[in-house]
Enzyme design. Structure first.
Site, PDB file in Angstrom:
ATOM      1  N   GLY A   1     -20.921 -29.650 -14.005  1.00 32.68           N
ATOM      2  CA  GLY A   1     -20.847 -29.575 -12.540  1.00 32.68           C
ATOM      3  C   GLY A   1     -21.868 -30.531 -11.946  1.00 32.68           C
TER       4      GLY A   1
ATOM      5  N   GLY B   1     -25.993 -29.432  -9.398  1.00 28.28           N
ATOM      6  CA  GLY B   1     -26.009 -30.375 -10.519  1.00 28.28           C
ATOM      7  C   GLY B   1     -26.806 -31.635 -10.180  1.00 28.28           C
TER       8      GLY B   1
ATOM      9  CB  ILE C   1     -26.298 -21.843 -11.920  1.00 27.87           C
ATOM     10  CG1 ILE C   1     -27.530 -22.288 -12.712  1.00 27.87           C
ATOM     11  CG2 ILE C   1     -26.661 -21.628 -10.458  1.00 27.87           C
ATOM     12  CD1 ILE C   1     -28.238 -23.511 -12.120  1.00 27.87           C
TER      13      ILE C   1
ATOM     14  CG  HIS D   1     -26.702 -13.317  -8.137  1.00 28.07           C
ATOM     15  ND1 HIS D   1     -27.876 -13.369  -7.441  1.00 28.07           N
ATOM     16  CD2 HIS D   1     -26.036 -14.461  -7.829  1.00 28.07           C
ATOM     17  CE1 HIS D   1     -27.912 -14.491  -6.732  1.00 28.07           C
ATOM     18  NE2 HIS D   1     -26.800 -15.167  -6.940  1.00 28.07           N
TER      19      HIS D   1
HETATM   20  N1  APR Z   1     -15.722 -28.659 -15.064  1.00 29.71           N
HETATM   21  C1  APR Z   1     -16.856 -29.199 -14.580  1.00 29.71           C
HETATM   22  N2  APR Z   1     -17.160 -29.212 -13.272  1.00 29.71           N
HETATM   23  C2  APR Z   1     -16.270 -28.675 -12.419  1.00 29.71           C
HETATM   24  C3  APR Z   1     -15.051 -28.114 -12.855  1.00 29.71           C
HETATM   25  C4  APR Z   1     -14.792 -28.112 -14.230  1.00 29.71           C
HETATM   26  N3  APR Z   1     -13.679 -27.592 -14.741  1.00 29.71           N
HETATM   27  N4  APR Z   1     -14.395 -27.654 -11.765  1.00 29.71           N
HETATM   28  C5  APR Z   1     -15.149 -27.924 -10.693  1.00 29.71           C
HETATM   29  N5  APR Z   1     -16.287 -28.556 -11.093  1.00 29.71           N
HETATM   30  C6  APR Z   1     -17.351 -29.100 -10.281  1.00 29.71           C
HETATM   31  C7  APR Z   1     -16.883 -29.477  -8.879  1.00 29.71           C
HETATM   32  O1  APR Z   1     -16.169 -30.710  -8.898  1.00 29.71           O
HETATM   33  C8  APR Z   1     -18.209 -29.559  -8.115  1.00 29.71           C
HETATM   34  O2  APR Z   1     -18.696 -30.898  -8.039  1.00 29.71           O
HETATM   35  O3  APR Z   1     -18.388 -28.149 -10.037  1.00 29.71           O
HETATM   36  C9  APR Z   1     -19.152 -28.691  -8.946  1.00 29.71           C
HETATM   37  C10 APR Z   1     -19.745 -27.551  -8.151  1.00 29.71           C
HETATM   38  O4  APR Z   1     -20.595 -28.133  -7.235  1.00 29.71           O
HETATM   39  P1  APR Z   1     -20.667 -27.682  -5.682  1.00 29.71           P
HETATM   40  O5  APR Z   1     -19.318 -27.379  -5.196  1.00 29.71           O
HETATM   41  O6  APR Z   1     -21.500 -28.684  -4.967  1.00 29.71           O
HETATM   42  O7  APR Z   1     -21.442 -26.289  -5.791  1.00 29.71           O
HETATM   43  P2  APR Z   1     -23.015 -26.032  -5.959  1.00 29.71           P
HETATM   44  O8  APR Z   1     -23.625 -25.818  -4.631  1.00 29.71           O
HETATM   45  O9  APR Z   1     -23.578 -27.038  -6.871  1.00 29.71           O
HETATM   46  O10 APR Z   1     -22.957 -24.594  -6.660  1.00 29.71           O
HETATM   47  C11 APR Z   1     -22.407 -24.469  -7.961  1.00 29.71           C
HETATM   48  O11 APR Z   1     -23.604 -22.429  -8.403  1.00 29.71           O
HETATM   49  O12 APR Z   1     -24.860 -21.017  -7.034  1.00 29.71           O
HETATM   50  C12 APR Z   1     -23.618 -21.251  -7.624  1.00 29.71           C
HETATM   51  O13 APR Z   1     -22.130 -20.260  -6.028  1.00 29.71           O
HETATM   52  C13 APR Z   1     -22.559 -21.459  -6.581  1.00 29.71           C
HETATM   53  O14 APR Z   1     -20.782 -21.206  -8.161  1.00 29.71           O
HETATM   54  C14 APR Z   1     -21.511 -22.145  -7.388  1.00 29.71           C
HETATM   55  C15 APR Z   1     -22.312 -23.009  -8.369  1.00 29.71           C
END
Ligand code: APR
Length: 336
Positions: free
Chosen positions: A9, A14, A141, A198
């Site tokens: 991610g 990330g 996370i 959580h």
């Molecule tokens: N494999 C890898 N990455 C993926 C996949 C997958 N199959 N599907 C989606 N993603 C990526 C998305 O493209 C996105 O860039 O996961 C990323 C998630 O990033 P954000 O949407 O920016 O979310 P973020 O704020 O980083 O939070 C991530 O952590 O706290 C938790 O609730 C929050 O579940 C969420 C996670």
């Protein structure tokens, strides 16, 4: 310093993780996986060709790597749209999924909607780990936290010390922050613990909350503490509501890095983490937020703290909620 940390991610969290791991010099190499942006088969072919060439992870990796000479960090940062950049990672931090995001009308997707989408993503994440770094320690996370850790456990069947979730550091940090603010003291003086799932039933443990080693009740009246504890339980949603584009991302990344550093430097640090319980606190077979000694082997020992009768009842309620979500997740996983 590890040889390699894999990040799944490449979104908000990330990105902060990549930046901080580079800045702190925690690994020689970072592998960042993110399939975004995905090609939409309904788009015109020219648009699909453009999107095929784009990559959040490769772009973010390059953007950060180009700053390495400036900060004097000699490490490698590799991005990929598939899971290949995880190859050989010793530690993996998973943030893949869809965060809780306000819709234009201000409402939020239901827990079930989010769970269904994120369990599908988690199945891909588990396959990616199995294929590229089956022996890595995994910190999750992604939300809903308790269910996603549980799903990863079902898919990966790792030794219980090698998989855990990040929530307790963040939730406890929020509790500490609100207490410090109300008491007018340094955040460095406050020590607090949040147990359980959580979610809105998490358990801020007042009997463990201290300011410079002194019970918090000496500083703040019970009604202020009750308000702080209620705010702590809903603190994630408070940020989501304010931001309007996603959830908190810097504090969760820092919290996961506290866990990562305890592993990398074999600190044997007592940290609240979402760990598999096998009888501790009277629960079995569920991942629950509890304090644990974290070192080079991951979760090395769950610590059982004494709780008041009310705190025990609150923990039982929170764990019942975790169990319900995990049962739902298990049923959904069977269909994925
Ligand atoms: N494999 C890898 N990455 C993926 C996949 C997958 N199959 N599907 C989606 N993603 C990526 C998305 O493209 C996105 O860039 O996961 C990323 C998630 O990033 P954000 O949407 O920016 O979310 P973020 O704020 O980083 O939070 C991530 O952590 O706290 C938790 O609730 C929050 O579940 C969420 C996670």
């Amino acid at each position: 310093m590890l040889k390699k940390i894999g990040l799944i991610g490449g979104g908000y969290i990330g990105g902060v993780l990549t930046q901080e791991i580079a800045q702190r010099g925690l690994a020689r190499e970072i592998g960042l996986v993110d399939p975004a942006p995905m090609v939409n088969p309904n788009d015109p072919p020219e648009r699909q060709e453009v999107v095929k060439k784009q990559s959040v992870s490769i772009g973010k990796a390059l953007g950060i790597a180009e700053g390495l000479p400036t900060i004097g960090r000699d490490i490698k940062i590799v991005g990929s749209k598939d899971y290949s950049s995880l190859k050989g990672a010793e530690l993996v931090i998973n943030t893949a999924g869809v965060p809780r995001k306000a819709r234009p009308d201000g409402t939020f997707p239901s827990r079930e909607e989010l769970l269904t989408i994120n369990l599908k993503v988690t199945s891909q994440v588990a396959e990616g780990i199995k294929a590229n770094c089956p022996d890595a320690i995994v910190i999750n996370i992604a939300n809903p936290l308790d269910a996603i850790v549980f799903a990863l456990y079902k898919k990966l069947l790792p030794p219980k010390n090698k998989l855990f979730g990040m929530a307790g550091v963040l939730d406890s940090g929020r509790y500490c922050y609100f207490v410090a603010e109300a008491a007018g003291v340094s955040v460095e003086n406050v020590n607090a613990l949040v147990l359980g799932g959580h979610g809105d039933d998490m358990v801020p443990v007042r009997s463990s909350c201290q300011i410079a080693g002194i019970p918090v009740e000496k500083f703040l009246p019970a009604e202020t503490l009750a308000k702080i504890e209620a705010r702590t339980r809903k603190a994630g949603g408070e940020v989501v509501g304010l931001l309007g584009f996603g959830s908190a991302f810097v504090s969760p990344a820092w919290a996961a890095l506290e866990m990562a550093e305890a592993i990398i430097f074999d600190k044997k640090k007592i940290i609240p983490v979402c760990a598999l319980l096998e009888g501790e606190y009277g629960f079995k077979g569920l991942f629950v937020g509890v304090p644990a000694i974290v070192g080079r082997n991951g979760v090395e020992k769950v610590i059982e703290v004494d709780l008041t009768a009310d705190e025990k009842a609150a923990l039982a309620k929170s764990v019942a909620g975790v169990k319900k979500t995990c049962d739902e997740a298990e049923a959904m996983l069977a269909k994925i």
